[in-house]
Design an enzyme around this catalytic site. Structure first.
Site, PDB file in Angstrom:
ATOM      1  N   SER A   1      -6.512   6.784 -10.898  1.00  0.00           N
ATOM      2  CA  SER A   1      -5.314   6.925 -10.069  1.00  0.00           C
ATOM      3  C   SER A   1      -4.097   7.111 -10.960  1.00  0.00           C
ATOM      4  O   SER A   1      -4.035   6.559 -12.068  1.00  0.00           O
ATOM      5  CB  SER A   1      -5.115   5.677  -9.201  1.00  0.00           C
ATOM      6  OG  SER A   1      -3.841   5.670  -8.588  1.00  0.00           O
TER       7      SER A   1
ATOM      8  N   TYR B   1      -5.085  -2.926  -6.297  1.00  0.00           N
ATOM      9  CA  TYR B   1      -5.560  -1.549  -6.427  1.00  0.00           C
ATOM     10  C   TYR B   1      -5.282  -1.019  -7.833  1.00  0.00           C
ATOM     11  O   TYR B   1      -6.158  -0.427  -8.473  1.00  0.00           O
ATOM     12  CB  TYR B   1      -4.887  -0.666  -5.383  1.00  0.00           C
ATOM     13  CG  TYR B   1      -5.304   0.783  -5.440  1.00  0.00           C
ATOM     14  CD1 TYR B   1      -6.496   1.199  -4.858  1.00  0.00           C
ATOM     15  CD2 TYR B   1      -4.512   1.731  -6.080  1.00  0.00           C
ATOM     16  CE1 TYR B   1      -6.888   2.534  -4.911  1.00  0.00           C
ATOM     17  CE2 TYR B   1      -4.898   3.063  -6.137  1.00  0.00           C
ATOM     18  CZ  TYR B   1      -6.083   3.455  -5.559  1.00  0.00           C
ATOM     19  OH  TYR B   1      -6.466   4.781  -5.624  1.00  0.00           O
TER      20      TYR B   1
END
Length: 265
Positions: free
Chosen positions: A147, A160
């Site tokens: 990410s 996350y």
């Protein structure tokens, strides 16, 4: 644009391939000539529909919960037995918490779930794909979805971000350890785009994504799509990337080039 068969003859597994980035990538793999694509996911109706639309003889859906290593192993072994090998593993399945998950309000039950899927689950996928690739002795390519958040501090989504930092560490270590076997390990780091996953954090449409990230990316006039990410994955899976390993390919519109600005949701 005409399809170029850069993945001709390859057998690929795509975790999380029933929707979002995984679905688009599975379709692109087939378009680029992959001999077989296996969609490993927990959504039987969607996964089956995608597999059927790609073509039943060259695409299959197999139920797989990546937090269960035995299920991952079974998918890998089934793929090799059914299609004669495993050349590409796209470790894409992931999740995010539905709440902000700032440090002061960290829900550790949600934290555990996110880490179990994104970090532990991805590790199981890399491990089992590598095991089979070593056994077959013909190398291979493993790509993980990381990410853009791993390169910045975040105002929220702490669990996350931590989980995806773990994915990046896994990719770097695995690339070093598996290179002797001719196995390349890389990752892609996209900014958020409108997928079922980002819908859980309030980014439900392309307009939502553009509003959220448009202020902090240097590339203007282009909004990220799943196709952009899939193209990056397809490159890393292909022989064109034969000398690329341990690399995190950012698909972020230049986000890394600018100081991060926390955008309120």
């Amino acid at each position: 644009m005409a399809s170029v068969k850069k993945l001709a003859g390859k057998v690929a597994i795509v975790t999380g391939g029933a929707s979002g980035i995984g679905e688009v990538t599975a379709r692109l793999f087939a378009e680029r000539g992959a001999r077989a694509v296996v969609i490993a996911d927990m959504q039987p109706e969607k996964g089956g529909t995608v597999a059927e639309s790609i073509g039943g003889r060259r695409c299959s859906y197999v139920h797989c919960d990546i937090t269960d290593e035995q299920q991952v192993r079974s998918v890998v072994d089934w793929t090799a037995a059914t299609y004669g090998g495993v050349d590409v593993m796209f470790c894409n399945a992931g999740t995010a918490s539905a709440t902000a998950q700032t440090v002061l309000d960290l829900d550790l039950a949600q934290f555990d779930r996110v880490m179990r899927v994104n970090a532990r689950g991805t590790a199981a996928c890399v491990k089992q794909a590598a095991r089979k690739m070593v056994e077959l002795g013909r190398g291979g390519a493993i790509i993980c979805t990381a990410s853009a958040t791993v390169h910045h501090a975040g105002p929220n989504l702490t669990d996350y971000i931590m989980s995806k930092c773990g994915v990046l560490g896994l990719v770097r270590s695995a690339s070093l350890q598996l290179g002797v076997h001719g196995i390349r390990v890389n990752s892609v780091s996209p900014t958020a785009l409108a997928t079922p996953l980002t819908a859980t954090i309030g980014l439900r449409t392309a307009a939502d994504v553009e509003s959220f990230y448009g202020q902090v990316t240097s590339l203007k006039g282009v909004a990220i799509t799943a196709e952009h990410v899939a193209e990056a994955v397809a490159f890393l899976a292909s022989d064109e990337a034969a000398f690329v390993t341990g690399h995190d390919l950012a698909v972020d519109g230049g986000l890394q080039c600018l100081p991060f600005v926390a955008v309120a949701k």
